[in-house]
Design an enzyme around this catalytic site. Structure first.
Site, PDB file in Angstrom:
ATOM      1  N   ARG A 122      13.840  28.111  -5.125  1.00 10.31           N
ATOM      2  CA  ARG A 122      12.803  27.564  -6.010  1.00 10.31           C
ATOM      3  C   ARG A 122      12.542  28.461  -7.210  1.00 10.31           C
ATOM      4  O   ARG A 122      12.596  28.013  -8.350  1.00 10.31           O
ATOM      5  CB  ARG A 122      11.504  27.349  -5.227  1.00 10.31           C
ATOM      6  CG  ARG A 122      10.343  26.840  -6.081  1.00 10.31           C
ATOM      7  CD  ARG A 122       9.089  26.673  -5.255  1.00 10.31           C
ATOM      8  NE  ARG A 122       7.922  26.374  -6.089  1.00 10.31           N
ATOM      9  CZ  ARG A 122       7.564  25.158  -6.479  1.00 10.31           C
ATOM     10  NH1 ARG A 122       8.292  24.110  -6.128  1.00 10.31           N
ATOM     11  NH2 ARG A 122       6.488  24.968  -7.226  1.00 10.31           N
ATOM     12  N   ARG A 147       3.005  28.166   0.335  1.00  7.05           N
ATOM     13  CA  ARG A 147       1.896  27.218   0.236  1.00  7.05           C
ATOM     14  C   ARG A 147       1.821  26.379   1.505  1.00  7.05           C
ATOM     15  O   ARG A 147       2.851  26.101   2.139  1.00  7.05           O
ATOM     16  CB  ARG A 147       2.099  26.276  -0.958  1.00  7.05           C
ATOM     17  CG  ARG A 147       2.219  26.985  -2.286  1.00  7.05           C
ATOM     18  CD  ARG A 147       2.806  26.074  -3.358  1.00  7.05           C
ATOM     19  NE  ARG A 147       4.199  25.749  -3.062  1.00  7.05           N
ATOM     20  CZ  ARG A 147       4.928  24.890  -3.757  1.00  7.05           C
ATOM     21  NH1 ARG A 147       4.393  24.255  -4.782  1.00  7.05           N
ATOM     22  NH2 ARG A 147       6.181  24.655  -3.436  1.00  7.05           N
TER      23      ARG A 147
END
Length: 373
Positions: A209, A280
């Protein structure tokens, strides 16, 4: 306002205490830029400016001299936006540039600026037909002047983050959708990119990412969103191409369900002695996590120092931004509850804790933060 002056100490690099620092924060869904002020002695974080813009920027970046701010734009139309910074609260809109070409149906998700001439600006779209990237030229004042190059990755690509090597001669792209890492060389006259190599992620579904490069230029760190891990890559001195060291660290607890999380961001501290990384939570009843790592002088990870829950899930951000003047401070943004926090790294890097918190609940805040001073 006094200028921030870094002072090198043994171990943890720290700033002269009693300074006031300013940060600029972007948003996902609302058209604002926020300027915050952090007092590193009083440990307060305050909103000093709320600027209405014509673009919601899911990512913002400063120019090399901090005279310009660049952002992604989802709405005017989809592309990138350029501002002049007279100071941290006097932000002047200049122009926007559309993505164009085959990627105009995608949304710009990331932007960064080179710190070396010709100071080109680089962006990537995500979603839709997001198999390409953008190189933008700037004028003498640092304002984006136009689209210099639209280049392609592969038909399965969706690049979410980028990072330069220290000399800004190589650009690394983390391909979340294509599970790959890309290396491009940078033309030092035009800023345009040329393909060098494409390396697959460590495993199917690992999904790189975001990436960061150590100041030594010898190591690259990769957030594996799908695997919820941090991966270490060595960079070949001759080719500049990274190779997986078969070294990973967890970004969620060992007893956590991986599908309940998606890891997000990685960033090197001011001195290069430490590394920050975040994950997250996908559900409202989970928190994200923040983690710290100690690094050798060349950048090899020597130890995972801590893995600490964040205040909330993090939403679509939990983006970490270490200060540019001290190892001690890092800003963390949260889009689930809409706030920014300042985290303090312990003197030996063994732990981190929240020292200041500011709610900015507007339905779109907060994306990422940049330290103006």
């Amino acid at each position: 306002m006094r200028a921030s002056t870094p002072v090198a100490l043994l171990g943890l690099a720290t700033a002269v205490m009693g300074e006031v620092h300013q940060l600029i924060v972007g948003t996902f869904g609302t058209e604002f830029l926020y300027t915050l002020e952090f007092d590193d002695q009083a440990l307060t974080l305050d909103l000093i400016s709320n600027m209405s813009t014509n673009a919601a920027s899911s990512w913002i970046a400063l120019s090399h001299d901090k005279k310009n701010l660049y952002g992604t734009s989802w709405n005017i139309p989809t592309g990138y936006v350029s501002y002049t910074l007279n100071n941290a609260t006097d932000i002047v809109y200049d122009t926007n540039v559309t993505i164009g070409g085959d990627c105009q149906s995608s949304k710009a998700i990331f932007i960064m600026a080179s710190s070396e001439p010709p100071y080109a600006v680089y962006g990537s779209p995500f979603g839709g037909t997001a198999d390409c990237g953008s190189v933008m030229s700037v004028n003498a004042d640092g304002v984006i002047s136009g689209m210099q190059q639209n280049y392609t990755y592969s038909s399965s690509s969706g690049v979410h983050g980028m990072a330069f090597n220290p000399a800004n001669t190589l650009l690394y792209s983390s391909d979340d959708s294509g599970n790959a890492l890309w290396t491009h060389s940078v033309d030092q006259t035009t800023g345009e990119l040329t393909y060098v190599a494409n390396v697959s992620g460590p495993a199917t579904g690992s999904d790189p990412r975001h990436v960061a490069v150590h100041p030594s230029g010898e190591y690259l760190y990769v957030i594996l969103e799908g695997a919820n891990e941090l991966a270490q890559y060595s960079i070949d001195n001759a080719t500049g191409v990274p190779s997986f060291d078969n070294v990973t660290y967890p970004l969620i607890p060992s007893d956590a369900t991986s599908s309940s999380y998606w890891s997000d961001e990685v960033a090197v501290s001011f001195s290069g002695n430490y590394l920050w990384a975040t994950s997250r939570g996908r559900a409202t009843n989970t928190t994200g996590y923040i983690s710290g790592f100690s690094l050798s002088t060349t950048g090899a990870i020597t130890q995972q120092m801590f893995l600490t829950p964040t205040t909330s899930t993090g939403g679509t951000s939990n983006s970490i931004a270490p200060s540019g003047f001290s190892d001690k401070w890092a800003a963390l943004t949260d889009s689930a509850s809409g706030f920014v926090e300042i985290w303090e790294l312990a003197a030996n890097g063994s732990a981190a804790s929240i020292v200041a918190h500011l709610d900015l609940v507007d339905g779109g805040c907060c994306a990422n933060a940049v330290w103006y001073n």
